[in-house]
Design an enzyme around this catalytic site. Structure first.
Site, mmCIF file in Angstrom:
data_model
loop_
_atom_site.group_PDB
_atom_site.id
_atom_site.type_symbol
_atom_site.label_atom_id
_atom_site.label_comp_id
_atom_site.label_asym_id
_atom_site.label_seq_id
_atom_site.Cartn_x
_atom_site.Cartn_y
_atom_site.Cartn_z
ATOM 1 N N SER A 123 -20.982 -88.794 -8.730
ATOM 2 C CA SER A 123 -21.752 -87.705 -8.151
ATOM 3 C C SER A 123 -20.831 -86.497 -7.990
ATOM 4 O O SER A 123 -19.654 -86.643 -7.655
ATOM 5 C CB SER A 123 -22.295 -88.117 -6.786
ATOM 6 O OG SER A 123 -23.182 -89.213 -6.897
ATOM 7 N N THR A 140 -24.663 -86.575 -4.532
ATOM 8 C CA THR A 140 -24.990 -85.157 -4.435
ATOM 9 C C THR A 140 -26.360 -84.969 -3.808
ATOM 10 O O THR A 140 -26.573 -84.066 -2.995
ATOM 11 C CB THR A 140 -24.967 -84.511 -5.832
ATOM 12 O OG1 THR A 140 -23.748 -84.854 -6.500
ATOM 13 C CG2 THR A 140 -25.095 -82.996 -5.744
ATOM 14 N N ALA A 141 -27.302 -85.825 -4.185
ATOM 15 C CA ALA A 141 -28.655 -85.723 -3.650
ATOM 16 C C ALA A 141 -28.643 -85.782 -2.131
ATOM 17 O O ALA A 141 -29.311 -84.977 -1.455
ATOM 18 C CB ALA A 141 -29.525 -86.840 -4.225
ATOM 19 N N HIS A 165 -32.489 -90.485 -10.499
ATOM 20 C CA HIS A 165 -32.651 -91.143 -11.802
ATOM 21 C C HIS A 165 -34.131 -91.256 -12.161
ATOM 22 O O HIS A 165 -34.951 -90.440 -11.759
ATOM 23 C CB HIS A 165 -31.952 -92.491 -11.825
ATOM 24 C CG HIS A 165 -30.467 -92.412 -11.588
ATOM 25 N ND1 HIS A 165 -29.725 -91.291 -11.860
ATOM 26 C CD2 HIS A 165 -29.594 -93.321 -11.077
ATOM 27 C CE1 HIS A 165 -28.450 -91.508 -11.549
ATOM 28 N NE2 HIS A 165 -28.342 -92.729 -11.068
#
Length: 285
Positions: A59, A111-112, A152
């Site tokens: 990430s 990151t999300a 994803h």
């Protein structure tokens, strides 16, 4: 140079799309051999902290924490342009209504999750691994969480699973940054390999990505034939949609707006205390 080169990447389609030509002998590997393993995103983020692979998918937020050991490759990034991971709930509700609530996230280092924290500073993170695919939706149905953050391929199918979008964090990021894309993940290469080896490995990896992009249909057919995640229900149309989002020209080489987005993501992450002081995205040549 150590041979074979150890690759580590996730089960999602854009990762294997990039490396499929290399692992199936479709491109010149310049005498190198590559050994690949696949693991979920958060496991890869953990392994990067232990320098457990030569080239590893991480990430972008996690890269800030392992930059002393890895360089970020300028190719192989997953970038959302006005789209990205999706936060979903059982019924329509606002993002603000989730303040202080339990939200399922794919990992604390992703990151999300960091971008969601930039948008909604107060919530309780409940880690729900991305495999099996159904786990994020089951956590919602059982009321273990009030919302789930999907990354994803899961972000393609939330409506099919009877859930509704609260916010697309890539869209929210674009609005908050005057249209910048959202760099979500990338491939990092171990610094101790040395400059010459890094240059060679990077060139070979870029060659594999280019071959995949130029032979999209062949690689996509192979991915469907080799898909082992039967619970996802991926078909040709949804795979093409996903690859169009995350395996494209941005993946071949990070353009200038993606590089600016990296700087802005790191700046905001540092300012909020989510990333270490001095963290920056250092790309290999």
């Amino acid at each position: 140079m150590r041979n074979p080169i150890k690759l580590a990447f996730s089960p999602d389609s854009d990762d294997i799309f990039m490396f499929w030509p290399l692992l199936h002998g479709k491109v010149d590997a310049e005498g190198l051999t590559f050994e690949a393993e696949r693991a979920d995103t958060e496991t890869l983020n953990e392994r990067a902290e232990a320098c457990a692979a030569d080239v590893i998918a991480v990430s972008i937020a996690q890269y800030a924490r392992v930059a002393k050991d890895y360089l970020l490759l300028p190719h192989g990034m997953s970038v959302g342009r006005g789209y990205g991971p999706v936060l979903v709930a059982r019924e329509p509700r606002s993002l603000a209504s989730l303040r202080g609530k339990r939200i399922g996230v794919p990992g604390l280092r992703t990151t999300a999750t960091m971008v969601l924290r930039l948008l909604l500073s107060e919530f309780h993170s409940v880690v729900v691994p991305i495999a099996p695919y159904a786990a994020a939706f089951e956590a919602l149905r059982s009321s273990d969480v009030e919302a789930s953050l999907l990354i994803h391929e899961g972000r393609l199918f939330y409506e099919r699973e009877g859930t509704v979008k609260v916010v697309d964090i890539g869209e929210a990021w674009s609005h908050a940054t005057d249209g910048l894309p959202l760099p979500l993940g990338g491939n990092a290469i171990r610094r101790t390999l040395g400059a010459a080896s890094i240059e060679t490995i990077s060139r070979v990896c870029r060659r594999s990505i280019r071959w995949a992009v130029e032979h999209h249909e062949e690689v996509a057919r192979a991915l469907l034939a080799e898909e082992t995640r039967s619970d996802i229900g991926l078909d040709a149309a949804s795979l093409d949609r996903y690859l169009a989002m995350y395996a494209n020209q941005d993946t071949l080489d990070a353009p200038q707006d993606v590089r600016r987005a990296l700087e802005e993501l790191f700046r905001r992450g540092r300012a909020a205390g989510f990333l270490p002081d001095g963290a920056c995205a250092e790309l290999s040549p």
